[in-house]
Design a protein around this motif. Structure first.
Motif, PDB file in Angstrom:
ATOM      1  N   PRO A  21      65.562   8.736   5.756  1.00 48.08           N
ATOM      2  CA  PRO A  21      66.326   7.529   5.421  1.00 48.08           C
ATOM      3  C   PRO A  21      67.574   7.349   6.285  1.00 48.08           C
ATOM      4  CG  PRO A  21      66.792   9.265   3.836  1.00 48.08           C
ATOM      5  CD  PRO A  21      65.746   9.808   4.761  1.00 48.08           C
ATOM      6  N   GLY A  22      67.988   8.408   7.016  1.00 52.82           N
ATOM      7  CA  GLY A  22      69.247   8.359   7.743  1.00 52.82           C
ATOM      8  C   GLY A  22      70.403   8.510   6.766  1.00 52.82           C
ATOM      9  N   PRO A  23      71.522   9.063   7.168  1.00 54.31           N
ATOM     10  CA  PRO A  23      71.778   9.624   8.490  1.00 54.31           C
ATOM     11  C   PRO A  23      71.112  10.997   8.651  1.00 54.31           C
ATOM     12  CG  PRO A  23      73.714   9.912   7.079  1.00 54.31           C
ATOM     13  CD  PRO A  23      72.707   9.142   6.275  1.00 54.31           C
TER      14      PRO A  23
ATOM     15  N   GLN B 132      72.628  16.616   0.607  1.00 53.38           N
ATOM     16  CA  GLN B 132      73.701  15.726   0.140  1.00 53.38           C
ATOM     17  C   GLN B 132      74.937  16.571  -0.181  1.00 53.38           C
ATOM     18  OE1 GLN B 132      72.812  12.031  -0.837  1.00 53.38           O
ATOM     19  NE2 GLN B 132      71.487  12.642   0.855  1.00 53.38           N
TER      20      GLN B 132
ATOM     21  N   ARG C 202      77.219  -0.276  -4.129  1.00 56.95           N
ATOM     22  CA  ARG C 202      76.974   1.169  -3.912  1.00 56.95           C
ATOM     23  C   ARG C 202      78.124   1.923  -4.552  1.00 56.95           C
ATOM     24  NH1 ARG C 202      75.185   4.330   1.409  1.00 56.95           N
ATOM     25  NH2 ARG C 202      73.238   3.462   0.645  1.00 56.95           N
TER      26      ARG C 202
ATOM     27  N   ARG D 152      68.951  10.164  -4.346  1.00 53.53           N
ATOM     28  CA  ARG D 152      68.518   8.899  -4.970  1.00 53.53           C
ATOM     29  C   ARG D 152      67.318   8.318  -4.227  1.00 53.53           C
ATOM     30  NH1 ARG D 152      74.389   6.807  -3.547  1.00 53.53           N
ATOM     31  NH2 ARG D 152      74.268   6.566  -1.301  1.00 53.53           N
ATOM     32  N   VAL D 153      67.237   8.631  -2.926  1.00 51.71           N
ATOM     33  CA  VAL D 153      66.092   8.144  -2.154  1.00 51.71           C
ATOM     34  C   VAL D 153      64.811   8.781  -2.694  1.00 51.71           C
ATOM     35  CG1 VAL D 153      65.018   8.110   0.135  1.00 51.71           C
ATOM     36  CG2 VAL D 153      67.489   7.739  -0.088  1.00 51.71           C
TER      37      VAL D 153
ATOM     38  N   HIS E 145      67.948   4.297  -5.255  1.00 56.10           N
ATOM     39  CA  HIS E 145      68.260   3.480  -4.077  1.00 56.10           C
ATOM     40  C   HIS E 145      67.023   2.603  -3.837  1.00 56.10           C
ATOM     41  CE1 HIS E 145      69.911   2.150  -0.429  1.00 56.10           C
ATOM     42  NE2 HIS E 145      70.082   3.274   0.224  1.00 56.10           N
TER      43      HIS E 145
ATOM     44  N   ARG F 290      68.222  14.521   3.886  1.00 51.77           N
ATOM     45  CA  ARG F 290      69.470  15.195   4.261  1.00 51.77           C
ATOM     46  C   ARG F 290      69.996  15.992   3.065  1.00 51.77           C
ATOM     47  NH1 ARG F 290      74.881  13.666   3.744  1.00 51.77           N
ATOM     48  NH2 ARG F 290      74.257  11.851   2.539  1.00 51.77           N
TER      49      ARG F 290
HETATM   50  N1  ASP Z   1      71.371   6.832   3.276  1.00 47.52           N
HETATM   51  C1  ASP Z   1      70.697   7.436   2.150  1.00 47.52           C
HETATM   52  C2  ASP Z   1      71.523   7.269   0.895  1.00 47.52           C
HETATM   53  O1  ASP Z   1      72.506   6.572   0.893  1.00 47.52           O
HETATM   54  C3  ASP Z   1      70.322   8.862   2.385  1.00 47.52           C
HETATM   55  C4  ASP Z   1      71.432   9.812   2.728  1.00 47.52           C
HETATM   56  O2  ASP Z   1      72.624   9.456   2.670  1.00 47.52           O
HETATM   57  O3  ASP Z   1      71.108  10.968   3.029  1.00 47.52           O
HETATM   58  O4  ASP Z   1      71.169   7.812  -0.127  1.00 47.52           O
END
Ligand code: ASP
Length: 314
Positions: free
Chosen positions: A256-258, A221, A105, A166-167, A133, A219
């Motif tokens: 996807p969290g958080p 970002q 990552r 990225r999600v 992702h 979320r």
């Molecule tokens: N956990 C997901 C990511 O790493 C989504 C996020 O952080 O909002 O992209």
């Protein structure tokens, strides 16, 4: 299966279905008292995380350990990265320990593809900046197909900060490959120009949200934003928050969290029976087991190595 998993673009529908079927077989086995499988005994998996993570890192670790691999977790903070060591030197150094797989990552788009050029290990992209992702998208497809059956013709709305997500990019590719119809929705400043080229529709209001079978909230970002993209958080909440008024009783809710409760989702919908957020987290383990299995123990991994290195599949 390609040698690395860098992007959902590496997989066709058959490839995705193969991983889902493998994940389903692992889910059956996870009900047993002894959960460990010997598949990757004696192989090393290196988790290389240059960005924060709760779910992805822990589930990759559990997945690799359940397959009996030896796992090393490397966090950039506290390492020689803080002394100025480059990503390339770090990867080449750690490759000397002969890992079978590196799970990476990194805040920069394209980092996973670069790592794949610097190591003989199989590389899994666990999130590269705002690019992709892929394992999140695979676990999302897995969760949805368990809940809804085949995704052909299903309408999925992805709502929020599409620009930095990225999600969103991996999910649009995966959901459309599985036959779903994807709409992205958010303020114009958070919808990248030309996103329709990925095969989705664009909406700037939630007026038609009721047509969705699935509502996938994202979320903001904020760690990737250099400017202010919305006039105020209060305005964003008023126009785009998914709450009990906006979510229909038959719609499935994903995230996807958080989660930032009270921002992209109201607290009541997070805890509602329509939310499959916990099922997504659970799916993370079996889907990541399936990815490691397919890369390291599947048919291709047993095939003889080509005499000269082939092109990197990106
Ligand atoms: N956990 C997901 C990511 O790493 C989504 C996020 O952080 O909002 O992209």
């Amino acid at each position: 299966m390609p040698r690395h998993l860098l992007s959902i673009a590496d997989l066709d529908r058959d490839g995705i279905e193969r991983i889902l079927a493998r994940a389903a077989s692992f889910a059956e086995a996870s009900g047993r008292e002894i959960k460990k499988l010997p598949t990757l005994r004696g192989r090393r998996v290196l988790n290389l995380f240059y960005e924060n993570s709760t779910r992805t890192r822990s589930s990759f670790e559990i997945a690799a350990k359940t397959l009996s691999a030896d796992v090393t977790n490397f966090a950039a903070s506290g390492s020689s990265v803080e002394k100025g060591e480059s990503l390339k030197d770090t990867v080449q150094t750690l490759s000397a320990y002969d890992p079978a797989a590196i799970v990476i990552r990194h805040p920069h788009a394209g980092a996973a593809a670069m790592v794949a050029r610097w190591t003989p290990a199989a590389v899994v992209n666990a999130g590269d900046g705002k690019h992709e992702h892929p394992t999140q998208a695979l676990l999302d497809v897995y969760t949805l197909t368990r809940r809804l059956g085949a995704l052909d013709g299903k309408r999925i709305w992805i709502v929020g900060d599409i620009e930095h997500s990225r999600v969103a990019r991996s999910d649009i590719l995966a959901f459309t490959k599985m036959g779903a119809h994807v709409t992205v929705c958010g303020p114009p400043t958070l919808i990248p120009r030309g996103i329709e080229a990925l095969g989705c529709d664009v909406r700037f209001t939630l007026d038609e949200l009721r047509e969705a079978d699935v509502v996938y909230a994202l979320r903001m970002q904020r760690e990737r934003m250099r400017d202010s993209y919305v006039p105020s958080l209060r305005e964003y909440v008023a126009n785009y928050q998914i709450d009990g008024r906006r979510l229909g009783p038959r719609q499935v809710l994903m995230h996807p969290g958080p989660v930032n409760r009270g921002v992209e989702l109201s607290g009541d919908v997070v805890d509602s029976p329509q939310a499959v957020i916990t099922a997504q987290v659970e799916a993370g383990v079996v889907v990541r087991m399936a990815v490691l299995y397919e890369l390291l123990a599947g048919a291709r991994a047993n095939a003889p190595e080509p005499a000269t290195p082939g092109p990197v599949l990106a």
